[in-house]
Every structure is written in structure tokens, then in C-alpha cells.
Write a protein that holds these residues in place. Structure first.
Motif, mmCIF file in Angstrom:
data_model
loop_
_atom_site.group_PDB
_atom_site.id
_atom_site.type_symbol
_atom_site.label_atom_id
_atom_site.label_comp_id
_atom_site.label_asym_id
_atom_site.label_seq_id
_atom_site.Cartn_x
_atom_site.Cartn_y
_atom_site.Cartn_z
ATOM 1 N N TRP A 1 11.286 -6.115 -3.248
ATOM 2 C CA TRP A 1 11.132 -5.354 -2.009
ATOM 3 C C TRP A 1 10.017 -4.322 -2.096
ATOM 4 N N ASP A 2 9.810 -3.692 -3.266
ATOM 5 C CA ASP A 2 8.729 -2.701 -3.348
ATOM 6 C C ASP A 2 7.358 -3.364 -3.203
ATOM 7 N N ASP A 3 7.191 -4.525 -3.828
ATOM 8 C CA ASP A 3 5.932 -5.254 -3.674
ATOM 9 C C ASP A 3 5.715 -5.658 -2.218
ATOM 10 N N LEU A 4 6.781 -6.165 -1.599
ATOM 11 C CA LEU A 4 6.661 -6.665 -0.232
ATOM 12 C C LEU A 4 6.396 -5.525 0.746
ATOM 13 N N ALA A 5 6.996 -4.364 0.503
ATOM 14 C CA ALA A 5 6.739 -3.208 1.373
ATOM 15 C C ALA A 5 5.259 -2.843 1.354
ATOM 16 N N ALA A 6 4.654 -2.828 0.163
ATOM 17 C CA ALA A 6 3.234 -2.498 0.056
ATOM 18 C C ALA A 6 2.372 -3.544 0.745
ATOM 19 N N VAL A 7 2.722 -4.806 0.594
ATOM 20 C CA VAL A 7 1.961 -5.889 1.239
ATOM 21 C C VAL A 7 2.017 -5.740 2.754
ATOM 22 N N VAL A 8 3.178 -5.391 3.283
ATOM 23 C CA VAL A 8 3.344 -5.236 4.728
ATOM 24 C C VAL A 8 2.472 -4.099 5.248
ATOM 25 N N ILE A 9 2.513 -2.945 4.575
ATOM 26 C CA ILE A 9 1.720 -1.803 5.030
ATOM 27 C C ILE A 9 0.227 -2.119 4.953
ATOM 28 N N ALA A 10 -0.200 -2.809 3.902
ATOM 29 C CA ALA A 10 -1.611 -3.191 3.784
ATOM 30 C C ALA A 10 -2.003 -4.167 4.878
ATOM 31 N N ALA A 11 -1.109 -5.078 5.235
ATOM 32 C CA ALA A 11 -1.408 -6.040 6.299
ATOM 33 C C ALA A 11 -1.666 -5.330 7.621
ATOM 34 N N GLY A 12 -1.023 -4.180 7.804
ATOM 35 C CA GLY A 12 -1.247 -3.407 9.018
ATOM 36 C C GLY A 12 -2.522 -2.598 8.998
ATOM 37 N N GLY A 13 -3.264 -2.635 7.883
ATOM 38 C CA GLY A 13 -4.559 -1.975 7.805
ATOM 39 C C GLY A 13 -4.588 -0.684 7.027
ATOM 40 N N ASP A 14 -3.469 -0.274 6.428
ATOM 41 C CA ASP A 14 -3.420 0.995 5.706
ATOM 42 C C ASP A 14 -3.271 0.732 4.214
ATOM 43 N N ALA A 15 -4.373 0.326 3.574
ATOM 44 C CA ALA A 15 -4.316 -0.051 2.160
ATOM 45 C C ALA A 15 -4.029 1.158 1.264
ATOM 46 N N ARG A 16 -4.481 2.335 1.663
ATOM 47 C CA ARG A 16 -4.257 3.508 0.812
ATOM 48 C C ARG A 16 -2.785 3.894 0.784
ATOM 49 N N SER A 17 -2.110 3.852 1.917
ATOM 50 C CA SER A 17 -0.670 4.117 1.926
ATOM 51 C C SER A 17 0.071 3.040 1.151
ATOM 52 N N ALA A 18 -0.410 1.813 1.243
ATOM 53 C CA ALA A 18 0.211 0.723 0.486
ATOM 54 C C ALA A 18 0.090 0.966 -1.007
ATOM 55 N N GLN A 19 -1.064 1.492 -1.447
ATOM 56 C CA GLN A 19 -1.237 1.825 -2.861
ATOM 57 C C GLN A 19 -0.212 2.841 -3.321
ATOM 58 N N ALA A 20 -0.024 3.880 -2.529
ATOM 59 C CA ALA A 20 0.940 4.916 -2.888
ATOM 60 C C ALA A 20 2.357 4.358 -2.924
ATOM 61 N N MET A 21 2.658 3.446 -2.022
ATOM 62 C CA MET A 21 3.984 2.852 -1.961
ATOM 63 C C MET A 21 4.240 1.932 -3.151
ATOM 64 N N LEU A 22 3.193 1.226 -3.584
ATOM 65 C CA LEU A 22 3.363 0.267 -4.686
ATOM 66 C C LEU A 22 3.633 0.985 -5.991
ATOM 67 N N GLY A 23 2.997 2.128 -6.214
ATOM 68 C CA GLY A 23 3.222 2.872 -7.446
ATOM 69 C C GLY A 23 2.598 2.190 -8.644
ATOM 70 N N HIS A 24 3.061 2.578 -9.831
ATOM 71 C CA HIS A 24 2.506 2.056 -11.070
ATOM 72 C C HIS A 24 3.188 0.744 -11.447
ATOM 73 N N PRO A 25 2.434 -0.195 -12.043
ATOM 74 C CA PRO A 25 3.029 -1.464 -12.450
ATOM 75 C C PRO A 25 4.133 -1.278 -13.481
ATOM 76 N N ASP A 26 5.086 -2.194 -13.468
ATOM 77 C CA ASP A 26 6.168 -2.186 -14.449
ATOM 78 C C ASP A 26 5.648 -2.467 -15.845
ATOM 79 N N ARG A 27 6.541 -2.444 -16.812
ATOM 80 C CA ARG A 27 6.173 -2.784 -18.177
ATOM 81 C C ARG A 27 5.691 -4.234 -18.245
ATOM 82 N N PRO A 28 4.706 -4.511 -19.120
ATOM 83 C CA PRO A 28 4.154 -5.864 -19.217
ATOM 84 C C PRO A 28 5.161 -6.922 -19.633
#
Length: 520
Positions: free
Chosen positions: A181-208
Motif C-alpha cells: 500500500w505504501d508503494d501504491l500510494a506514492a504511485v497514485v500521487i505521482a500519477a496525479g502530477g505531484d512527484a515530489r509529494s509522492a517522494q515524501a510519501m514513499l520514504g526510504h527503501p526497506d532493507r535489501p
């Protein structure tokens, strides 16, 4: 992620579990089924695929658990519509919670493929099978499916917030669902044209070591590309380079790779990159919420082959139509139609010979985007840029208007698009003073891109960082000079100073040092 959550999610205990007529109790689970589930949970997709194929071929999948992993694999391999069909078949053969889970996963996968009508039917079928009391994980899944359908239909902001909220629940991610859901939330916000807010929503990647790390990291790289953080986008590709990646994630990696190539400004690099990534995307279903990623691929393809670019464009149009032509997808399609038109020009520079019919395509895109911008402010930037491109191609553009549009594009992280607009307008300008002013604007846009890479206390100048980024991209001194409007000799002098400052004895050492220094 342990194996137990996966087994619980697809084979819960209780009266809804299918019983074998020959024994009193649940059917015996074969070793290949267990191996497939374990491998999928541990992020070993190739092992899971092998085990699933063995289980299905032997007839040992008596309760649909291997078929469930096979459906998850199909989605991860980019066959979203096939995955949705597989989940529907399972939903019809199972009962209660397991049937609802399968139908819900079908709905999520169908929505990602843009098949909204099918997704709505799948969600209704899932709700019809929900038992009382319902497992919390099932309710979260169905809420997420509903939010994803809303997003595709155009309720971007509300759906994004809803998905972000689901990501904070105590329910662990469904290992067989198409997305977290966190990945999908960021994708949705970016699709609406707000890539910077999507970046903040996505946060830092999980452990490798987590199975979801690769996709999470690639999404971060995609958003870095969208916001002009090119070094970070390259780092994302490097981070997942050694891990096995199925086609759905490989398409995203291809889009980042193609986007970086486009931003190098070197047609040879772009064409070579396209031919390298083209086999990766062949046969993959277009993921509608990542329509912009497919637009990057279509534009890269059009640089070398207008037919290849148009083929992807037609597939994008079919997906948008299947989804009911929601406003945000129509806006994305219009923008990438414009990008392909001004990019596909054959061997001559764009200013001398744009693609046949480019002016008409750009005018149509401008009308579409301007109409949408009145109700959706997030489209305004692209609408202004499209109108300015139209004026440039018809000889009606003023230098101040081009400069304003370029400044706003650059401020949003679209430095390559801003520079291309300025350089094309300069080449078409009749007034030498206007041409000079526009070339100066192009240089300033490029300088802004270099300034984004500066760190506090760094002794490299903006121009050195700018040139260093292009050295990393593999450009020659002549190519760098052409891109930055300076002479190859000047580039050579900057590169010599970079080698001295970074103590690099050869080009390979310089590239390595620059990667470390310019990493965002």
C-alpha cells in the motif's frame, strides 16, 4: 518475511478449507507447493516459478495454493490481465475467506491494468464471500482495492491518502497481492502530477534483504528521475542491479534507464539504450498508474524509430480507453504524444525537421491539457509548456514566453524538457537577440541542474558538477560542449581540473570519484 503469513493468507484454517473426500482433514500439501510458497516469500522468484510449474504439472496442487503463487508470479512478470484471470478462476473454485481473497487480488490486478469494469465486478464478488467475523487482513485488502479503483477513475488525492493510511495498519503486507500500500500510494500521487509529494510519501527503501526491496527502490529511482535527481536515479538502478527482477519491475527499470539516456541529450545514447531495453518490455501489459513511465519508453523509442514510439503510444491509448479515459490519464497521454512528436525527427535536428505532423500533434495536446487544467491545477504546468511548444513550432512564440515556460519546467525538475524548448525556440527565432537570449536561458537551465547536485562544503563549482554528471553519462568532450553550448576545449579544461581535484589518474577513476561525489 516468513512462510507462515503466506500460508495463513491463502490456506486459513476453519470450515472454509476444502476437504479431501478420501481423508478427514485438509488435503496433504506437496513439497513443491511448500517450496514455491517459501521461495516467493523469501524473494526468490525463479525458484518459486520452477516449483509452481512442477506442482501444477504433477497435479499435486489439490487446494489451489500453487495456483495462487502462479497468479502472483504472472502479475510480477508483467502479465497483469492474465494474473487477474487466474485469480478469478481460483475465486470460483474456493469458498469463503479464500474465495474473497482471490477475488480481491483479481480486482487489484485488474485495476492496475486499467480494466476498471472488471475490477469493480471482482470487488463485488469478493464482498459477497466475506465471512463473519471477517479476517482483518481481508478487510484491508478490499479497502485497498476500492481505493485503487477510485484512483484510476480520477479521485487521486483521496485515494492516495486512503492507501497511505492502509500502509500504517498493523496488518502485514499480503505477499500475494500485486503491490504494497505504501508503494501504491506514492504511485497514485505521482500519477496525479505531484512527484515530489509522492517522494515524501514513499520514504526510504526497506532493507535489501526484503522481497519488496527491488520494486520499492526502483519506484524511488523513478520519482528521482521525475524530480530531476538524476544521480539518485542512477544509484537506484545500481542498487538493484544484481538481484533477479521479473518483468514488471524490469519495465520500471527500463523506464528509468531510458529517461536517464534522454536527459543526456545524446541521440546515439538514447537509441542504443532503447534497443537494449526494448526486449524487456515486449509483451508486458501497460500499468495505467505508471503511464508516465511508459511515456518515457515511447519517447526514447521514437528517437530512433517513430514506428516503435507510435506502437507504444497506441497501447497506452488502448489502456486509457479501457479505463474510461480518466482525466489524469488523458493528460499524461496528451503530454507524451507531444514529447514523441517533438523528439522523433530522424537524422536532422528538431528545429530543422520536426516529425511529420508534429505541429498538429502538439496543438491537439495543448488543447487537451489546457481544457483539463481549468479543473485540475496539477495539469497547468504541462498545459503551459504544450501551448508554448505549439507557438514555437508555428513561429508565433515570443522569447519571454518561452523563457517563462522553461523556468517553470526547470523548477519542477524537468530540466531536459526546459532546455529542449529553449534550444528549439532559439533555432527558429528570426531575431538574433531573441535567439541569444533563449540560448542563454538554456545554459541557465543546465546550470540549475548542476546546482542541484551541490553539497555543503563541496569544492566543485556548479559548472564542474554539471560537466561531471555528463561524464558519468558517457558523453565525449564534443557532446558535452554541444549540450552545454561551450567549446570542446573548454570542456577538456574542466575535466582536467576535475581529475586534479578528485585525484583521478584516468577516466575510469574519474567516473568512480564523480559517482561518489555527486550522489545525492
Amino acid at each position: 518475511m516468513s512462510v507462515r503469513p503466506l500460508q495463513q493468507s491463502i490456506a486459513p484454517t476453519g470450515p472454509d478449507v476444502a476437504r479431501s473426500p478420501a481423508v478427514d482433514g485438509p488435503p496433504e500439501v506437496g513439497p513443491d507447493v511448500l517450496r514455491a510458497e517459501r521461495a516467493w516469500c523469501e524473494g526468490e522468484p525463479l525458484v518459486a516459478i520452477d516449483a509452481v510449474d512442477r506442482a501444477l504439472a504433477s497435479g499435486g496442487d489439490v487446494d489451489g495454493r500453487a495456483a495462487a503463487v502462479a497468479a502472483a508470479v504472472a502479475a510480477a512478470d508483467g502479465a497483469l490481465l492474465d494474473a487477474a484471470r487466474r485469480w478469478r478462476v481460483l475465486a470460483r473454485t474456493l469458498t469463503s475467506t479464500r474465495s474473497a481473497l482471490a477475488a480481491g487480488r483479481a480486482g487489484l490486478t485488474a485495476a492496475l491494468a486499467g480494466d476498471v469494469d472488471a475490477a469493480v465486478r471482482d470487488l463485488a464478488a469478493a464482498h459477497a464471500c466475506v465471512p463473519e467475523p471477517a479476517p482483518r487482513g481481508l478487510i484491508v485488502l478490499l479497502d485497498g482495492v476500492e481505493a485503487t479503483i477510485e484512483a484510476v477513475k480520477g479521485e487521486i488525492d483521496g485515494a492516495g491518502r486512503r492507501l497511505a493510511g492502509l500502509a500504517t495498519t498493523a496488518v502485514p503486507p499480503d505477499p500475494l497481492a500485486s503491490d504494497r500500500w505504501d508503494d501504491l500510494a506514492a504511485v497514485v500521487i505521482a500519477a496525479g502530477g505531484d512527484a515530489r509529494s509522492a517522494q515524501a510519501m514513499l520514504g526510504h527503501p526497506d532493507r535489501p534483504d526484503r522481497p519488496w526491496y527491488g520494486r520499492h527502490r526502483l519506484l524511488a529511482g523513478w520519482l528521482d528521475l521525475r524530480t530531476g535527481r538524476l544521480t539518485a536515479a542512477r544509484a537506484a538502478l545500481t542498487a538493484v542491479g544484481g538481484a533477479p527482477v521479473l518483468r514488471r519491475d524490469a519495465v520500471l527499470a527500463a523506464a528509468v534507464t531510458a529517461g536517464l539516456a534522454r536527459r543526456s541529450g545524446d541521440e546515439r545514447v538514447i537509441t542504443t539504450t532503447w534497443h537494449r531495453v526494448a526486449p524487456v518490455i515486449a509483451g508486458a501489459d501497460i500499468e495505467i498508474l505508471l503511464l508516465d513511465a511508459w511515456g518515457e519508453l515511447a519517447t526514447a523509442a521514437a528517437t530512433g524509430s517513430l514506428a516503435d514510439g507510435d506502437a507504444i503510444g497506441e497501447a497506452m491509448h488502448a489502456t486509457v480507453t479501457r479505463a474510461g479515459s480518466p482525466w489524469w490519464a488523458v493528460a499524461s497521454e496528451a503530454w507524451w504524444n507531444l514529447e514523441r512528436a517533438v523528439t522523433a525527427r530522424g537524422p536532422a535536428p528538431a528545429a530543422e525537421r520536426p516529425a511529420p505532423g508534429a505541429a498538429a500533434v502538439v496543438a491537439d495536446a495543448a488543447r487537451t491539457l489546457t481544457s483539463l487544467a481549468s479543473d485540475h491545477p496539477g495539469v497547468a504546468l504541462r498545459a503551459e509548456a504544450a501551448s508554448t511548444w505549439g507557438a514555437v513550432l508555428t513561429g508565433c512564440a515570443s522569447a519571454p514566453a518561452v523563457a517563462r515556460a522553461a523556468t517553470r519546467l526547470a523548477a519542477a525538475g524537468h530540466h531536459q524538457e526546459a532546455a529542449a524548448l529553449c534550444s528549439t525556440a532559439a533555432a527558429r527565432a528570426i531575431d538574433p537577440m531573441s535567439a541569444k537570449a533563449l540560448l542563454g536561458q538554456a545554459r541557465r537551465v543546465c546550470a540549475q541542474a548542476g546546482a542541484r547536485r551541490r553539497t555543503v562544503g563541496d569544492e566543485l563549482s556548479d559548472r564542474e558538477r554539471e560537466i561531471g554528471a555528463l561524464v558519468i553519462d558517457g558523453l565525449t568532450h564534443k557532446q558535452i560542449g554541444a549540450k552545454l553550448y561551450i567549446s570542446p576545449k573548454t570542456v577538456e579544461q574542466h575535466v582536467a581540473r576535475l581529475r586534479q581535484k578528485l585525484d583521478a589518474s584516468n577516466r575510469a577513476a574519474l567516473v568512480a570519484a564523480l559517482r561518489r561525489r555527486l550522489d545525492d
